[in-house]
Design a protein around this motif. Structure first.
Motif, mmCIF file in Angstrom:
data_model
loop_
_atom_site.group_PDB
_atom_site.id
_atom_site.type_symbol
_atom_site.label_atom_id
_atom_site.label_comp_id
_atom_site.label_asym_id
_atom_site.label_seq_id
_atom_site.Cartn_x
_atom_site.Cartn_y
_atom_site.Cartn_z
ATOM 1 N N ASP A 19 1.016 7.867 0.823
ATOM 2 C CA ASP A 19 -0.299 8.114 1.403
ATOM 3 C C ASP A 19 -0.408 9.613 1.654
ATOM 4 O O ASP A 19 0.166 10.137 2.610
ATOM 5 N N GLU B 292 -2.469 11.519 2.848
ATOM 6 C CA GLU B 292 -3.067 12.012 4.091
ATOM 7 C C GLU B 292 -2.067 11.942 5.242
ATOM 8 O O GLU B 292 -2.388 12.344 6.366
ATOM 9 N N ARG C 181 0.116 3.970 10.231
ATOM 10 C CA ARG C 181 0.385 3.629 8.832
ATOM 11 C C ARG C 181 1.837 3.183 8.666
ATOM 12 O O ARG C 181 2.708 3.588 9.432
ATOM 13 N N ALA D 46 3.161 6.216 4.426
ATOM 14 C CA ALA D 46 3.307 7.537 5.022
ATOM 15 C C ALA D 46 4.778 7.928 4.956
ATOM 16 O O ALA D 46 5.658 7.068 4.850
ATOM 17 N N GLU E 213 0.851 -1.189 0.000
ATOM 18 C CA GLU E 213 0.000 0.000 0.000
ATOM 19 C C GLU E 213 0.889 1.243 0.000
ATOM 20 O O GLU E 213 2.093 1.162 0.296
ATOM 21 N N PRO E 214 0.321 2.393 -0.362
ATOM 22 C CA PRO E 214 1.106 3.629 -0.258
ATOM 23 C C PRO E 214 1.574 3.848 1.180
ATOM 24 O O PRO E 214 0.870 3.505 2.134
#
Length: 330
Positions: free
Chosen positions: A186, A188, A240, A151, A148-149
């Motif tokens: 990510d 965010e 994350r 942080a 996943e992407p």
């Protein structure tokens, strides 16, 4: 020369400096064993001697070995975090990646391929640069491993989200724009820390906000203090998978003169180390320390700072792995 090493919990640690002088022998990072001297390693430290992406002063291709030489004084117990990282897990120096200094696209592919190979067994990777161009392939590999992407905390005097230099898309000033475009971050949970200095225009900041970056300037660290900055960063990142990228020019030139693009008004080495220590317990999946240029590093000031930054990053990785293993066992 016989290598008399400290061993604990089945892990082979650094050369015993009480029995062999620190200035003697080969300079692996923290005098740790080479990767070929251990059966496996949970944390691998690798160098990338590459600086073809720099826009000002070259020399970071010699950074990894400079950091290794500067790390001879590191000791196996980290009192700031109350952790003995080399006892908790096996840590080893994986040597240097062999990257093409004349072909930046090929070099990027090589770094990505090597990073994936080094982490194929589940190991964590700490990379010593090299210029900041290498962060892009390292992030690609970290995101692929995480599934996943990721942080990211980006410690730097500069944003490194510019579009091109002289028409080139891949340079040390563009890796995080490319990373956002490729969807491996990510958005965010990404932030710059320690930025400062003049920009090309206000659009630089507008673009950065559009990409999703938070910004903690060096002035913010000064006015708000380390504790408040750490709290804000931890809240933004959560649990994350986290990648930390440290350009040593995040430090003021008084603390890190040996770098390619110095900027006045930076944070201190103490502030940087304390912010990193504040990330304890977070899901750190990879890290790099880049832009150390020894030709400008009088009295080894920058190399020593970078070696300690790397040491705290290794400690965070080892501590997280040990805590996870204890939790799984229970």
């Amino acid at each position: 020369m016989e290598e008399i090493r400290i061993e604990a919990n089945g892990n082979i640690g650094p050369i015993d400096s009480a029995r062999i002088p620190r200035f003697a022998g080969a300079a692996t990072y923290a005098r740790l064993p080479r990767l070929d001297q251990v059966s496996n390693a949970a944390i691998k430290i690798v160098g990338v001697p590459f600086d073809a992406g720099v826009s000002y002063r070259p020399g970071a291709r010699f950074g990894a070995n400079h950091v290794r030489e500067s790390s001879r004084l590191l000791r196996p117990y980290n009192p700031a975090l109350d952790v003995s990282p080399f006892e908790n897990v096996q840590v080893a120096d994986a040597g240097d990646m062999a990257v093409n200094p004349f072909n930046i696209n090929e070099a990027i592919e090589t770094v990505q391929d090597n990073a994936l190979a080094l982490t194929a067994d589940g190991a964590s990777l700490l990379t010593l640069g090299g210029d900041h161009t290498i962060a892009l392939p390292l992030l690609r590999a970290a995101a692929e491993r995480a599934g996943e992407p990721v942080a990211m905390l980006h410690f730097d005097a500069h944003l490194d989200t510019w579009d091109t230099y002289f028409g080139a898309e891949y340079t040390h000033g563009t890796p995080f724009r490319r990373a956002v475009e490729e969807g491996i971050l990510d958005t965010e949970a990404i932030s710059h820390v320690g930025t400062r200095g003049p920009l090309y225009g206000k659009k630089d900041l507008d673009d950065d906000r559009r990409f999703g970056f938070g910004i903690v300037t060096s002035a913010d660290v000064y006015h708000q203090g380390v504790a408040e900055v750490v709290a804000k960063l931890r809240d933004r990142i959560g649990n994350r998978p986290l990648y930390i990228s440290v350009d040593i020019d995040v430090l003021d030139p008084a603390h890190a003169p040996g770098t390619g693009t110095p900027e006045a008004g930076g944070i201190t080495s103490r502030e940087l180390l304390e912010i990193l220590r504040g990330m304890r317990g977070m899901n750190l999946v990879g890290a790099d320390v880049v832009e150390v240029a020894p030709a400008y590093d009088h009295a080894e000031i920058t190399g020593v700072a970078a070696s300690h930054v790397a040491y705290d990053l290794v400690t965070l990785m080892a501590d997280r792995r040990a805590a996870t293993a204890t939790k799984d066992a229970s």
